[in-house]
Every structure is written in C-alpha cells, then in structure tokens.
Design an enzyme around this catalytic site. Structure first.
Site, PDB file in Angstrom:
ATOM      1  N   SER A  22       0.948  -1.472  -0.109  1.00 25.58           N
ATOM      2  CA  SER A  22      -0.288   0.269   0.279  1.00 25.58           C
ATOM      3  C   SER A  22       0.703   1.553   0.137  1.00 25.58           C
ATOM      4  CB  SER A  22      -0.865   0.393   1.561  1.00 25.58           C
ATOM      5  OG  SER A  22      -0.001   0.527   2.502  1.00 25.58           O
ATOM      6  N   TYR A  63       0.877   2.049  11.462  1.00 24.08           N
ATOM      7  CA  TYR A  63       0.252   1.540  10.289  1.00 24.08           C
ATOM      8  C   TYR A  63       1.276   1.723   9.179  1.00 24.08           C
ATOM      9  CZ  TYR A  63      -2.061   0.456   5.646  1.00 24.08           C
ATOM     10  OH  TYR A  63      -2.493   0.363   4.688  1.00 24.08           O
ATOM     11  N   ALA A  74       4.840   1.812  10.013  1.00 18.34           N
ATOM     12  CA  ALA A  74       6.159   1.465  10.197  1.00 18.34           C
ATOM     13  C   ALA A  74       5.965   0.115  10.304  1.00 18.34           C
ATOM     14  CB  ALA A  74       6.385   1.793  11.380  1.00 18.34           C
ATOM     15  N   LYS A 131       4.071  -1.376   7.066  1.00 21.01           N
ATOM     16  CA  LYS A 131       4.455  -1.162   5.650  1.00 21.01           C
ATOM     17  C   LYS A 131       6.122  -0.410   5.193  1.00 21.01           C
ATOM     18  CE  LYS A 131       0.346  -2.147   4.777  1.00 21.01           C
ATOM     19  NZ  LYS A 131      -0.337  -3.362   4.858  1.00 21.01           N
TER      20      LYS A 131
END
Length: 265
Positions: free
Chosen positions: A144, A157, A159, A161
């Site tokens: 994403s 989130y 971190a 990814k």
C-alpha cells in the site's frame, strides 16, 4: 500477459475474506488456480471459497490469524497437504489504525498492527519459501501507499508497511537467480471499507469510512493490477497517484507533507 500463469497452480492468499484479497481469489479462480484462502473469519472465508469453486478454481478455506506464527506454519503445511506444492504466496492480510502517537496510552495497538501487517507476512514467507524455491514460484506482498509515504494518525500502520518494504526489497536481492520472483504492490487508496475497520487509540474500530476511500479505486481493479504484476514477475506495482507523489516528494517535500496533513490530520 500469460493467461495460464496460475492455471492449476497452488496459490495462498492471506486476508482473502474481504476487499483486495477476496477479489484476488475470485480472479485467480477464474484462471483455474488451486487456492488456499486464509483469514480469521471462517464464515466469510467459506463463502469466498464457494464462489471460487463456482468460477472454476479449486479452493480450500483455512481459518488463520496471521499474527500467530503457529497458525501461519499450519497454513503452509495444510496447503502442501491439499495441493502437494506451493507456486505462489500472496501476502495481503492487513490491519489499519487511526490514532496519533501521542494519543496512545499504551503501545499495544502498535504491537497489534505490527504483528498483523509485518510479522504475518514474515511468518508466512518464512515457512513458504522452501516450497517456492522448489517451484520457482511467485512471492507477492501488498504493501500500500503507506510503505512510500508517512501520514499523521497512521504511525504504526506506516511503520509496519515501511518494514515490509525493507524486508521484501532485501529478499528480492537475496533470491536473485533462484527463480523466485518478488513483487511488491503499492496501490493508493482502495474502496474496501478498511478505514471503517481501522482501530482507534482505544482499540475499537472507527466505524466510519473516510471520504477519500469512498471515491477510491475499486478492489476489482486493484486485484487485476496486482495479478498482472505477479504474472509478469514485476518487482513493483505502483498506482499512478503514488508515482506522481514520489516524483514530487524530493522536489517539494514540505508540500507533500502538507497534503498528507490535510488529508489525514
């Protein structure tokens, strides 16, 4: 695009009960894939498996919480029992959050997000990799835009990814010459309802789908782009909006930060 790339090939899809994972499963079923579908919701997963079989694929529903290493190991083992091999692993399972770092009374939310988004892919990849080496298979991770851009309220989130990017970029280099391809997918917002399931600082879902998700790319289109990239064994699939942002970020970083602040602040 090779239309038979997944024909009678054993493919694991995590996070297969909803959104992008569900669409990946359905589209691969139409190509005749042999699917091992993983998610926490047994009921939804069984429904997707049934739809996959109606579309001409084979499918087995394997209830799995990817944050649990033992369950990930069992997922891989069950897939090998069912199909005798693993040709592709699509790490798609993910969990969102919507809380600023200074709102957190404890770090448990960050730990939960990291276990699902990062460690879930680590566990599945670790146990699947020997089988993928044997078949010269495909390894896919749905990262994403959070893996490319920071955003307020999404610290854990982002971190998780960014950690995925570091892991799979390294894996790509390590697996050079092995026959195993590594594809990282970076879609922009996709209309999956994920923002409504994202966890607030108190650990409860927001219950609200954000405005920018409502007009976003459909899961059907996103799945098609990911499958195409995996089929062609490309290293990345990046949405056009993100490509533009990546060009602009080094030139006008404060402008890009300001856009993120307005969108997510």
């Amino acid at each position: 695009m090779m239309e038979d790339a997944f024909l009678r090939k054993s493919v694991i899809v995590t996070g297969a009960s909803l959104g992008i994972g569900r669409q990946i499963a359905l589209q691969l079923a139409s190509q005749g894939a042999h699917l091992a579908l993983a998610a926490r919701s047994e009921q939804e997963l069984s429904r997707v498996a049934s739809l996959c079989r109606e579309r001409g694929g084979e499918a087995v529903a394997i209830t799995t919480d990817v944050s649990d290493e033992a369950q990930c190991k069992a997922l891989i083992e069950r897939t090998v029992v069912e199909y005798g091999r693993i040709d592709s692993l699509i790490n798609n399972a993910g969990l969102g959050m919507w809380a600023r770092f200074d709102e957190l009374s404890s770090l448990s939310l960050l730990e939960t997000v990291m276990r699902v988004n990062f460690w879930g892919s680590v566990y599945c990849t670790h146990y699947a990799l020997p089988h993928l080496r044997a078949t010269k298979g495909r390894l896919v991770v749905v990262v994403s835009g959070g893996g490319k851009f920071p955003a307020p309220g999404l610290c854990g989130y982002g971190a998780s990814k960014h950690a995925l990017v570091g892991l799979f970029d390294s894996l790509r280099i390590e697996l050079e010459g092995s026959g195993v391809s590594v594809t990282a997918a970076y879609p922009a917002w996709v209309a999956t309802g994920m923002s409504g399931r994202a966890l607030r600082a108190d650990g409860k879902p927001t219950g609200e789908v954000t405005a920018h998700e409502k007009g976003a790319m459909s899961p059907e289109v996103c799945a098609r782009l990911i499958i195409r990239a995996a089929t062609e064994r490309r290293r990345e699939m990046i949405s056009a909006k993100l490509r533009f942002g990546l060009v602009m970020a080094p030139i006008v970083p404060h402008l890009v930060d300001g856009i993120a602040a307005r969108m997510f602040g």
